[in-house]
Design a protein around this motif. Sequence first.
Motif, PDB file in Angstrom:
ATOM      1  N   GLU A 234       0.831  -1.207   0.000  1.00  0.00           N
ATOM      2  CA  GLU A 234       0.000   0.000   0.000  1.00  0.00           C
ATOM      3  C   GLU A 234       0.865   1.258   0.000  1.00  0.00           C
ATOM      4  O   GLU A 234       0.548   2.240  -0.673  1.00  0.00           O
ATOM      5  CB  GLU A 234      -0.935  -0.004   1.218  1.00  0.00           C
ATOM      6  N   ILE A 235       1.962   1.200   0.772  1.00  0.00           N
ATOM      7  CA  ILE A 235       2.874   2.348   0.798  1.00  0.00           C
ATOM      8  C   ILE A 235       3.380   2.629  -0.614  1.00  0.00           C
ATOM      9  O   ILE A 235       3.305   3.754  -1.104  1.00  0.00           O
ATOM     10  CB  ILE A 235       4.065   2.074   1.748  1.00  0.00           C
ATOM     11  N   ARG A 236       3.858   1.558  -1.265  1.00  0.00           N
ATOM     12  CA  ARG A 236       4.396   1.711  -2.616  1.00  0.00           C
ATOM     13  C   ARG A 236       3.359   2.339  -3.556  1.00  0.00           C
ATOM     14  O   ARG A 236       3.638   3.290  -4.277  1.00  0.00           O
ATOM     15  CB  ARG A 236       4.842   0.331  -3.138  1.00  0.00           C
TER      16      ARG A 236
ATOM     17  N   GLY B 141      15.625  22.661  -7.681  1.00  0.00           N
ATOM     18  CA  GLY B 141      14.826  23.313  -6.644  1.00  0.00           C
ATOM     19  C   GLY B 141      13.327  23.118  -6.858  1.00  0.00           C
ATOM     20  O   GLY B 141      12.588  22.829  -5.923  1.00  0.00           O
ATOM     21  N   GLY B 142      12.900  23.256  -8.107  1.00  0.00           N
ATOM     22  CA  GLY B 142      11.479  23.077  -8.414  1.00  0.00           C
ATOM     23  C   GLY B 142      11.017  21.665  -8.123  1.00  0.00           C
ATOM     24  O   GLY B 142       9.912  21.434  -7.617  1.00  0.00           O
ATOM     25  N   GLU B 143      11.892  20.704  -8.416  1.00  0.00           N
ATOM     26  CA  GLU B 143      11.550  19.298  -8.163  1.00  0.00           C
ATOM     27  C   GLU B 143      11.533  18.995  -6.669  1.00  0.00           C
ATOM     28  O   GLU B 143      10.661  18.267  -6.180  1.00  0.00           O
ATOM     29  CB  GLU B 143      12.546  18.386  -8.887  1.00  0.00           C
ATOM     30  N   GLN B 144      12.493  19.591  -5.937  1.00  0.00           N
ATOM     31  CA  GLN B 144      12.507  19.407  -4.477  1.00  0.00           C
ATOM     32  C   GLN B 144      11.199  19.929  -3.883  1.00  0.00           C
ATOM     33  O   GLN B 144      10.627  19.330  -2.984  1.00  0.00           O
ATOM     34  CB  GLN B 144      13.679  20.168  -3.864  1.00  0.00           C
ATOM     35  N   GLN B 145      10.756  21.059  -4.427  1.00  0.00           N
ATOM     36  CA  GLN B 145       9.523  21.668  -3.960  1.00  0.00           C
ATOM     37  C   GLN B 145       8.344  20.704  -4.148  1.00  0.00           C
ATOM     38  O   GLN B 145       7.500  20.548  -3.274  1.00  0.00           O
ATOM     39  CB  GLN B 145       9.318  22.951  -4.759  1.00  0.00           C
ATOM     40  N   ARG B 146       8.330  20.029  -5.300  1.00  0.00           N
ATOM     41  CA  ARG B 146       7.227  19.107  -5.580  1.00  0.00           C
ATOM     42  C   ARG B 146       7.317  17.849  -4.710  1.00  0.00           C
ATOM     43  O   ARG B 146       6.295  17.269  -4.348  1.00  0.00           O
ATOM     44  CB  ARG B 146       7.206  18.757  -7.069  1.00  0.00           C
ATOM     45  N   VAL B 147       8.556  17.449  -4.368  1.00  0.00           N
ATOM     46  CA  VAL B 147       8.698  16.318  -3.445  1.00  0.00           C
ATOM     47  C   VAL B 147       8.097  16.694  -2.088  1.00  0.00           C
ATOM     48  O   VAL B 147       7.362  15.917  -1.475  1.00  0.00           O
ATOM     49  CB  VAL B 147      10.180  15.902  -3.261  1.00  0.00           C
TER      50      VAL B 147
ATOM     51  N   ALA C 152       3.716  15.927   1.779  1.00  0.00           N
ATOM     52  CA  ALA C 152       2.598  16.414   2.582  1.00  0.00           C
ATOM     53  C   ALA C 152       1.279  15.783   2.133  1.00  0.00           C
ATOM     54  O   ALA C 152       0.461  15.380   2.956  1.00  0.00           O
ATOM     55  CB  ALA C 152       2.518  17.938   2.490  1.00  0.00           C
ATOM     56  N   LEU C 153       1.088  15.660   0.821  1.00  0.00           N
ATOM     57  CA  LEU C 153      -0.193  15.195   0.302  1.00  0.00           C
ATOM     58  C   LEU C 153      -0.425  13.705   0.533  1.00  0.00           C
ATOM     59  O   LEU C 153      -1.559  13.266   0.675  1.00  0.00           O
ATOM     60  CB  LEU C 153      -0.291  15.496  -1.200  1.00  0.00           C
ATOM     61  N   VAL C 154       0.679  12.926   0.574  1.00  0.00           N
ATOM     62  CA  VAL C 154       0.526  11.477   0.642  1.00  0.00           C
ATOM     63  C   VAL C 154      -0.183  11.054   1.923  1.00  0.00           C
ATOM     64  O   VAL C 154      -0.797   9.997   1.994  1.00  0.00           O
ATOM     65  CB  VAL C 154       1.899  10.783   0.492  1.00  0.00           C
TER      66      VAL C 154
ATOM     67  N   VAL D 186       1.122   9.482  -5.676  1.00  0.00           N
ATOM     68  CA  VAL D 186       1.308  10.903  -5.357  1.00  0.00           C
ATOM     69  C   VAL D 186       2.479  11.486  -6.157  1.00  0.00           C
ATOM     70  O   VAL D 186       2.444  12.647  -6.571  1.00  0.00           O
ATOM     71  CB  VAL D 186       1.469  11.144  -3.838  1.00  0.00           C
ATOM     72  N   LEU D 187       3.490  10.665  -6.420  1.00  0.00           N
ATOM     73  CA  LEU D 187       4.594  11.154  -7.250  1.00  0.00           C
ATOM     74  C   LEU D 187       4.124  11.387  -8.679  1.00  0.00           C
ATOM     75  O   LEU D 187       4.612  12.273  -9.377  1.00  0.00           O
ATOM     76  CB  LEU D 187       5.777  10.175  -7.228  1.00  0.00           C
ATOM     77  N   GLU D 188       3.156  10.580  -9.097  1.00  0.00           N
ATOM     78  CA  GLU D 188       2.584  10.790 -10.418  1.00  0.00           C
ATOM     79  C   GLU D 188       1.793  12.103 -10.439  1.00  0.00           C
ATOM     80  O   GLU D 188       1.872  12.868 -11.395  1.00  0.00           O
ATOM     81  CB  GLU D 188       1.683   9.608 -10.769  1.00  0.00           C
TER      82      GLU D 188
END
Lengths: 357, 300
Positions: free
Chosen positions: A114-116, A141-147, A152-154, A122-124
Amino acid sequence: MNEARPAGLLIDHVSKDLGGRTIVADMQLEVRPHELTCLLGPSGCGKTTTLRMIGGFLQPDAGQILIDGVDVSRLAPERRPTAMVFQNYALWPHMTVFKNVAFGLKLRKLPKAEIRERVESVLELVGLTHHTHSYPARISGGEQQRVALARALVLEPKVLLLDEPLSNLDAKLRVRVREDIREIQQRIGITTVFVTHDQDEALSISDRIAVMSGGKVEQYADPRTLYREPATHFVASFVGAMNFYRATVHDGSIELEDGTRIPCEGVSRNGDAAFEVGVRPEDVEVTANGDGAEATVLREIPRGHYKELVLSVGGAEARAFVAPELTSSERPRVRFTRAVLYRDGALRRAEQPVAVG
Amino acid sequence: MSAVEHQGVALGELEQAELPVARAIRRRRPSPRRVGLRALGIVLVTALLVFMIGPLVWLMVRAFSGLWQFPDLLPHTWTVQWWRSVFADKNLSHSIKLSFEFAPVVTVVSAVICLPAAYAFARLKFPGRFALLVSLFATNAFPKIGLYVSMAGVFYSLHLMGTFMGVVVVQLIGTIVFMTWIPTAAFSAIPRSLEEAARDVGAGPLRVFFRVTFPLAAPGIFVAMILSFLAAFDEAQGTFLVGIPNYITMPTEMYTLVLNYPEQAAAVFSILLAVPSVVLMSFARKHVMGGKLAEGFQIR
């Protein structure tokens, strides 16, 4: 509170002193479910302190913070249904993108599969599947921001908190990422509080904006109202550009202190006392010859799709946004198409008369 | 932090951009002054190498030498008999064993005492924080032997003289500065937001420490442990004063060795004493200086 368990986020008469200074003073704010609210204000206005109190990193000195009707003010951050995106992203450098996002789920002891699945989905959502196994230092930096957003969203929090999440990005990227954030926020319909000092950012992504100053909410309104009818002098000058004049108001014109009369639509005589008259630069009409007051062009600033004129009208200065192709004559005429009136810093009359309190 | 880095990058680019020009000028006219400076540089580096490597080379040669008479540059015969005799000698081999017992024990005890202190120095604001931190240097500010003599008085009354505990305590003193200052710096370098982010996703304070703070501070802690190990391993004065006659470690054995054994045996022993330093230092260089952990510290 009459209504039972109101949904969304409620900041109920919250105060906070730090280092002997009152940072947040008796603040009252309600964020409806699925709404994105911006806390907008200059540095030191208490917006970040408010956000940190919602997240649980600070305890309010007085008042309550309710999420879906439950008082969370005394809970530690790990027990709150909130998730924060930090200004510097705060990704853990010793974990891959996958592990950063999965950490919270692992703590909840979810099954591996389930974690996977949840991390991958969420990464998608944030478009980062190709960096699943990269370390934070290896991505932009932009990608770090999205991570950070994905992390947070996961956890599917009830309230998403964003602390100036775009301030470390360059100007172009900032505009794109804020649109991405808004798009994702609307798609999953998460209640969101977004802290920023950038009015442009606030105006373009918010459902409602709370303009803060000195630990108080000056005005809480949707972007259009905030811009058209700023409730206070502070809001008017902080959000967008505004010309201010000390003037008396007549029917269809205003009279500056030196006696210059400038035609102004939508105003009517209201006693002899002076008002602070606010006029947006786009409401300043400049014509070669018309019924306006005589003005002198001090400076012309090209702005791309428009032109900013700095004019002198009867001893006062007026900034006007005009079409770039307008060739300005030496002594053009100026009239105002719209004005807002203030007395003692508070809004007295917009285009429709507002009840005076 | 990031602003400084950006600046660093910009400067680096600037230098690179200017380099070809500078090189062209240099190629055109090698000034006598420049040649002189370069020669001086070579001489100085050579001198440094001779002073640093020279004694080690001599020690090596000495340890394997059989018959060696005065004018000869190298020994007449080579042998490993000194090594054999050192390992065969009961006193000497016992001191080796003792040294390798004390150093790890002292390192662990030092870590247990100092790491919580380091965390407190880095993360908490308490009165006297700065004064305390600086006062840790006091142990290194005065001649050690004076300190040890006055300690001996206390140790006698506590019945610590000639005991294992006593030696551990006296060796601890030399490790405290390493074990507090370096981990304090390592802990302070970790942005608080990294810990807050872990709280935010649901980790309690203890879990935050073990899953985020500790792994990120690990390189610094590791370096501190290596330096503490070596400080304990090399400590001679205090160990001598407190430990004799029951506990004679390798460095204290050196005192006797220089006087009572052949020079070659002392050379063998010196090399053995240097082994942990060389091994641990090269290990630290390889695993701490470069590597993913050091890299991770770039994001602030």
